[in-house]
Design an enzyme around this catalytic site. Sequence first.
Site, PDB file in Angstrom:
ATOM      1  N   GLU A   5       0.823  -1.202   0.000  1.00  0.00           N
ATOM      2  CA  GLU A   5       0.000   0.000   0.000  1.00  0.00           C
ATOM      3  C   GLU A   5       0.860   1.256   0.000  1.00  0.00           C
ATOM      4  OE1 GLU A   5      -2.236  -3.412   1.438  1.00  0.00           O
ATOM      5  OE2 GLU A   5      -0.344  -2.537   2.099  1.00  0.00           O
ATOM      6  N   GLU A  45       3.495  -3.690 -11.031  1.00  0.00           N
ATOM      7  CA  GLU A  45       4.911  -3.326 -11.035  1.00  0.00           C
ATOM      8  C   GLU A  45       5.678  -4.074 -12.126  1.00  0.00           C
ATOM      9  OE1 GLU A  45       5.951  -3.921  -6.945  1.00  0.00           O
ATOM     10  OE2 GLU A  45       5.594  -1.826  -6.436  1.00  0.00           O
TER      11      GLU A  45
END
Length: 422
Positions: free
Chosen positions: A59, A334
Amino acid sequence: MNKALYSLIGYLLLPVMLLRLFIKSIKAPAYRKRISERLGFINEIPVPIIWIHCVSVGEFRASIPLIDALIKQHPAHRILVSTTTPTGSDALKQHYSKEVLHLYFPFDLGFIVKRYINKIKPDLCILMETEIWPNLIHALKQKNIPSILINARMSERSLEKYQKFASNLVNETLNNLSIIATQNQNSANRFILLGAQKDKVINAGNIKFDLNPQADTLTINALKKITNDRLVVTFASTHEGEERQIVDSFLKYQDSIDALLIIVPRHPERFNEVEKLVNDSNLTIARRSRLKSTTSAQFLLGDSMGEMMSYFEISDIVFMGGSLNDTGGHNMLEPAALSKPIIFGPTVFNFAEISSELLNNQGAIQVQNSDQLLTEIIQLLTDQKKSDQLGKNANQYFKSKQGAVNNLTNQINLLLNQKNNY
């Protein structure tokens, strides 16, 4: 369940929650440090604060573009980031040093959150994804402090649980929030089904698409010396049980795999456990933290913090963990941002829309078990064209979804202006 019953259960469980921290600290000593912060015993912060709560590393990383934007747009404020885990704290300090303040998140009990709020006096509280804390959100509402749930997500499974066990409590809590900014329209619809007022819910998009992930050059060079130009497959954010499945399947297919397999467990306290698992299977494993030069091991244990992007950067294939068990998967964006071919398992309810769209855009492969995972890896290692196309498609999808941070800063600026004019 109503708020009174929720609070009563919280008070009864407080000793258990404290005991749980001490048990966790046996493997991860950082859990026993700064416990007073979790109880609301913190020093007063005498500057204007924008408070962002990020549970842990994932997060926090997702929030970096938003934090950077807020630092730039609101120089008169200090950004305070709270986390629940020490790994989240470490990631924050490593990235921002002293530029951003850090505290541990308080237990969600009335007297604790009120004391916490009175000390930091935030102008705004920003909660990430699924952090729906009834007493905290109620206390913020009472003090006329705006609160916004950003990157909010609600799976079908979570919706059913809330409706069954705590619909009244969640309904009240959601409507104490100023804004619910969801990742996608499906989540927006589910929050409305739970009783959130339609004018509070907006589909702002997913801030994880606005990440500009950059790996550290020195770390990349160090890892390349270790891998020694071998092909690399990274198993990222794995959980208990997944490593056993991966190792068992590798034993069946190892003669067909000419690559270094990097395992990066989600939780640092499991590093020793995973190393023992591989050793007990009569396979060779080295630890990143102990290596300076090349290794001929079959596995490399990624036991260093803050290097996930570097592992992705040197990888030829990335498997996202938490998807071979019932965890629900981890962030695929990512590796997508770095144009890496992505594989994940059958259980990805935490990223249902992203995983579905990646598959629809031929930007990822989903497998049903670890044997299928290893066979797909073998195919990609021997088919460079297919591997490159998967990575390219993933990156194109990633770029097509950007823009959420701008949407969120517009909403945040409106809330801050309204508070200043109150």
